[in-house]
Design a protein around this motif. Structure first.
Motif, PDB file in Angstrom:
ATOM      1  N   THR A  60       0.841  -1.200   0.000  1.00 27.47           N
ATOM      2  CA  THR A  60       0.000   0.000   0.000  1.00 27.47           C
ATOM      3  C   THR A  60       0.872   1.245   0.000  1.00 27.47           C
ATOM      4  N   THR A  61       0.243   2.323  -0.380  1.00 31.14           N
ATOM      5  CA  THR A  61       0.833   3.642  -0.269  1.00 31.14           C
ATOM      6  C   THR A  61      -0.314   4.617  -0.015  1.00 31.14           C
ATOM      7  N   GLN A  62       0.004   5.762   0.526  1.00 33.51           N
ATOM      8  CA  GLN A  62      -1.012   6.778   0.763  1.00 33.51           C
ATOM      9  C   GLN A  62      -1.054   7.755  -0.407  1.00 33.51           C
ATOM     10  N   THR A  63      -2.250   8.030  -0.896  1.00 33.32           N
ATOM     11  CA  THR A  63      -2.466   9.011  -1.951  1.00 33.32           C
ATOM     12  C   THR A  63      -3.417  10.070  -1.397  1.00 33.32           C
ATOM     13  N   GLY A  66      -6.602   8.479  -0.351  1.00 30.55           N
ATOM     14  CA  GLY A  66      -6.606   7.456   0.692  1.00 30.55           C
ATOM     15  C   GLY A  66      -5.581   6.367   0.411  1.00 30.55           C
ATOM     16  N   THR A  67      -5.806   5.210   0.988  1.00 29.99           N
ATOM     17  CA  THR A  67      -4.881   4.094   0.831  1.00 29.99           C
ATOM     18  C   THR A  67      -5.039   3.463  -0.553  1.00 29.99           C
ATOM     19  N   HIS A  68      -3.912   3.235  -1.200  1.00 29.30           N
ATOM     20  CA  HIS A  68      -3.889   2.619  -2.526  1.00 29.30           C
ATOM     21  C   HIS A  68      -3.157   1.288  -2.432  1.00 29.30           C
ATOM     22  N   TYR A  91       4.640   6.076  -4.336  1.00 32.71           N
ATOM     23  CA  TYR A  91       4.773   4.719  -3.805  1.00 32.71           C
ATOM     24  C   TYR A  91       5.725   4.685  -2.621  1.00 32.71           C
ATOM     25  N   ASP A  92       5.268   4.105  -1.513  1.00 32.62           N
ATOM     26  CA  ASP A  92       6.173   3.891  -0.383  1.00 32.62           C
ATOM     27  C   ASP A  92       6.292   2.413  -0.018  1.00 32.62           C
ATOM     28  N   SER A  94       4.553   0.064   1.441  1.00 34.27           N
ATOM     29  CA  SER A  94       4.250  -0.446   2.780  1.00 34.27           C
ATOM     30  C   SER A  94       3.621  -1.828   2.666  1.00 34.27           C
ATOM     31  N   SER A  96       1.285  -4.939   3.151  1.00 35.71           N
ATOM     32  CA  SER A  96      -0.124  -5.065   3.524  1.00 35.71           C
ATOM     33  C   SER A  96      -0.499  -6.542   3.505  1.00 35.71           C
ATOM     34  N   ASP A 104     -11.104  -3.411   2.402  1.00 33.07           N
ATOM     35  CA  ASP A 104     -11.297  -2.191   1.626  1.00 33.07           C
ATOM     36  C   ASP A 104     -12.296  -2.383   0.489  1.00 33.07           C
TER      37      ASP A 104
END
Length: 121
Positions: A60-63, A66-68, A91-92, A94, A96, A104
């Motif tokens: 995941t990454t935050q956009t 919200g969470t992507h 993109y980070d 993370s 999941s 989700d």
């Protein structure tokens, strides 16, 4: 998670099938989907399907929205729903889980998308 035997040679082949299967009733939330942006709000359900066919990890990454969710397969990042964004995704990577991606979306939307893919083969 090990992948099932995939009828799709590559994630790009899967993307082509998904782009025909995505619709309002498989997006989360359903009221934000449009035919002009078919990948919109399909990241979580798509990450589950990608993992089904190709294994790997869900990330995941935050956009701003919200969470992507997206995937890493054999060390390579695959984001089959990146086309929904007008701006570059930060993109980070993370880690999941399937549980987070399913939370989700819904089991019903996931099952519907899987059944459409199976019917298209």
């Amino acid at each position: 998670m090990p992948a099932v035997s995939s009828p799709f040679a590559t994630p790009l082949d899967l993307y082509r099938a998904l782009s025909r299967a995505w619709s309002a009733d498989t997006s989360s939330p359903t009221n934000a989907w449009t035919p002009s942006n078919p990948a919109q709000n399909h990241c979580s359900v798509t990450s589950l399907v990608v993992q089904d066919y190709f294994g790997g990890d869900i990330l995941t990454t935050q956009t701003p929205g919200g969470t992507h969710f997206y995937n890493r397969i054999d060390g390579k990042m695959w984001d089959l729903t990146v086309s929904q964004f007008a701006e570059p995704v930060p993109y980070d990577d993370s880690p999941s889980t399937r549980e987070a991606a399913l939370a989700d979306t819904s089991p019903e939307k996931y099952a519907l998308l899987v059944s459409r893919l199976n019917a298209s083969r």
